[in-house]
Motif scaffolding. Structure first.
Motif, mmCIF file in Angstrom:
data_model
loop_
_atom_site.group_PDB
_atom_site.id
_atom_site.type_symbol
_atom_site.label_atom_id
_atom_site.label_comp_id
_atom_site.label_asym_id
_atom_site.label_seq_id
_atom_site.Cartn_x
_atom_site.Cartn_y
_atom_site.Cartn_z
ATOM 1 N N ALA A 22 0.834 -1.204 0.000
ATOM 2 C CA ALA A 22 0.000 0.000 0.000
ATOM 3 C C ALA A 22 0.870 1.256 0.000
ATOM 4 C CB ALA A 22 -0.933 -0.002 1.206
ATOM 5 N N THR A 23 1.990 1.203 0.694
ATOM 6 C CA THR A 23 2.922 2.328 0.711
ATOM 7 C C THR A 23 3.459 2.596 -0.689
ATOM 8 O OG1 THR A 23 3.510 1.944 3.017
ATOM 9 C CG2 THR A 23 5.120 3.134 1.670
ATOM 10 N N LEU A 24 3.830 1.530 -1.417
ATOM 11 C CA LEU A 24 4.324 1.720 -2.782
ATOM 12 C C LEU A 24 3.249 2.318 -3.680
ATOM 13 C CD1 LEU A 24 6.533 -1.409 -3.575
ATOM 14 C CD2 LEU A 24 7.204 0.836 -2.679
ATOM 15 N N ARG A 25 2.028 1.822 -3.572
ATOM 16 C CA ARG A 25 0.940 2.375 -4.394
ATOM 17 C C ARG A 25 0.744 3.864 -4.106
ATOM 18 N NH1 ARG A 25 -0.986 -2.917 -3.669
ATOM 19 N NH2 ARG A 25 -2.170 -2.392 -1.796
ATOM 20 N N ALA A 26 0.796 4.242 -2.823
ATOM 21 C CA ALA A 26 0.625 5.652 -2.457
ATOM 22 C C ALA A 26 1.798 6.498 -2.968
ATOM 23 C CB ALA A 26 0.483 5.785 -0.941
ATOM 24 N N ALA A 27 2.990 5.986 -2.884
ATOM 25 C CA ALA A 27 4.171 6.724 -3.365
ATOM 26 C C ALA A 27 4.117 6.892 -4.880
ATOM 27 C CB ALA A 27 5.450 6.008 -2.946
ATOM 28 N N ILE A 28 3.747 5.856 -5.589
ATOM 29 C CA ILE A 28 3.648 5.925 -7.053
ATOM 30 C C ILE A 28 2.626 6.985 -7.463
ATOM 31 C CG2 ILE A 28 2.894 4.638 -9.103
ATOM 32 C CD1 ILE A 28 4.280 2.147 -7.692
ATOM 33 N N ALA A 29 1.548 7.092 -6.712
ATOM 34 C CA ALA A 29 0.523 8.092 -7.013
ATOM 35 C C ALA A 29 1.059 9.516 -6.865
ATOM 36 C CB ALA A 29 -0.692 7.891 -6.103
ATOM 37 N N ARG A 30 2.143 9.680 -6.126
ATOM 38 C CA ARG A 30 2.718 11.017 -5.906
ATOM 39 C C ARG A 30 3.948 11.295 -6.764
ATOM 40 N NH1 ARG A 30 3.046 12.298 0.348
ATOM 41 N NH2 ARG A 30 4.063 14.115 -0.565
ATOM 42 N N ALA A 36 3.935 4.258 -16.870
ATOM 43 C CA ALA A 36 3.844 2.800 -16.743
ATOM 44 C C ALA A 36 4.253 2.403 -15.333
ATOM 45 C CB ALA A 36 4.747 2.103 -17.759
ATOM 46 N N VAL A 37 3.601 1.350 -14.825
ATOM 47 C CA VAL A 37 3.918 0.822 -13.500
ATOM 48 C C VAL A 37 3.927 -0.692 -13.579
ATOM 49 C CG1 VAL A 37 3.219 0.678 -11.072
ATOM 50 C CG2 VAL A 37 2.794 2.777 -12.354
ATOM 51 N N SER A 38 4.931 -1.296 -12.995
ATOM 52 C CA SER A 38 5.012 -2.756 -12.938
ATOM 53 C C SER A 38 4.082 -3.284 -11.859
ATOM 54 C CB SER A 38 6.443 -3.179 -12.606
ATOM 55 O OG SER A 38 6.728 -2.882 -11.236
ATOM 56 N N ALA A 56 8.687 -2.385 -6.884
ATOM 57 C CA ALA A 56 8.028 -2.050 -8.146
ATOM 58 C C ALA A 56 8.913 -1.078 -8.907
ATOM 59 C CB ALA A 56 6.659 -1.421 -7.892
ATOM 60 N N VAL A 57 8.586 -0.892 -10.175
ATOM 61 C CA VAL A 57 9.249 0.111 -11.007
ATOM 62 C C VAL A 57 8.176 0.942 -11.680
ATOM 63 C CG1 VAL A 57 10.643 0.483 -13.081
ATOM 64 C CG2 VAL A 57 11.377 -1.198 -11.387
ATOM 65 N N ALA A 58 8.400 2.240 -11.692
ATOM 66 C CA ALA A 58 7.514 3.166 -12.411
ATOM 67 C C ALA A 58 8.341 3.908 -13.451
ATOM 68 C CB ALA A 58 6.876 4.156 -11.451
ATOM 69 N N ILE A 59 7.765 4.084 -14.618
ATOM 70 C CA ILE A 59 8.367 4.935 -15.641
ATOM 71 C C ILE A 59 7.633 6.269 -15.553
ATOM 72 C CG2 ILE A 59 8.867 5.253 -18.096
ATOM 73 C CD1 ILE A 59 10.240 2.774 -16.821
ATOM 74 N N LEU A 76 10.200 12.873 -1.059
ATOM 75 C CA LEU A 76 9.103 11.907 -1.022
ATOM 76 C C LEU A 76 9.399 10.817 0.005
ATOM 77 C CD1 LEU A 76 6.404 10.903 -2.269
ATOM 78 C CD2 LEU A 76 7.789 9.634 -3.926
ATOM 79 N N GLU A 77 10.618 10.308 0.025
ATOM 80 C CA GLU A 77 10.991 9.290 1.023
ATOM 81 C C GLU A 77 10.764 9.819 2.439
ATOM 82 O OE1 GLU A 77 14.527 6.865 -1.347
ATOM 83 O OE2 GLU A 77 15.076 8.352 0.170
ATOM 84 N N ARG A 78 11.197 11.048 2.694
ATOM 85 C CA ARG A 78 11.007 11.625 4.036
ATOM 86 C C ARG A 78 9.522 11.795 4.360
ATOM 87 N NH1 ARG A 78 15.429 14.442 2.263
ATOM 88 N NH2 ARG A 78 14.242 16.328 1.771
#
Length: 153
Positions: A22-30, A36-38, A56-59, A76-78
């Motif tokens: 869920a953290t990755l999905r939220a980060a990708i959204a930002r 593209a998202v794996s 995951a990897v996002a382009i 973003l990490e912080r």
């Protein structure tokens, strides 16, 4: 000028967003202009951490220069509760620039392509889902070829 970046993301700690997935999905959204998202995959940790990672990897497309994008990813990490700590330890969010459509880049605190991506299946497997024909500017091999050469694990 707009360029493309391959961003590897990983998490192995719960955050206010929930599980590492869920953290990755939220980060990708930002991330911004995601093209593209794996899939999110699970992987064993590298180093001393005992917890499995979600990766995951996002382009993304961006007008930012690589150092500016790196600074944004560190913010973003912080924002996702990442704190300085032990190398390869548990982390709420890790974002790395793996490849850039501008080729190779080397500057203070940033080397593109990521120096270790060629040997890390937890990067190559999701990267091959979204950019199998992207060429490593150093070796000249495609992501698909690098993945075929990498050891399982």
């Amino acid at each position: 000028m707009t360029t493309s970046f391959a961003i590897a993301l990983g998490s192995n700690r719960r955050t206010r967003h929930g599980s590492p997935q869920a953290t990755l999905r939220a980060a990708i959204a930002r991330l911004g202009r995601v093209v593209a998202v794996s899939e999110i995959i699970g992987s064993a940790p590298v180093g001393p951490s005992a917890r499995r990672f979600a990766n995951a990897v996002a382009i993304i497309e961006s007008v930012e220069a690589p150092p500016d994008l790196l600074a944004r990813l560190k913010r973003l990490e912080r924002a996702f509760e990442r704190r300085p700590g032990r190398r390869w330890g548990a982390r709420s969010l890790d974002c790395d620039i793996v490849l850039w459509s501008g080729g190779a880049w080397c500057g203070p605190g940033l080397t593109i392509p990521h120096p270790f991506f060629r040997e890390r299946r937890f990067v190559l497997d999701p990267l091959a889902q979204v950019a199998p024909d992207w060429r490593d500017p150093v070796s000249g091999h495609t992501v698909r070829q690098l993945r075929a050469r990498a050891k399982r694990g």
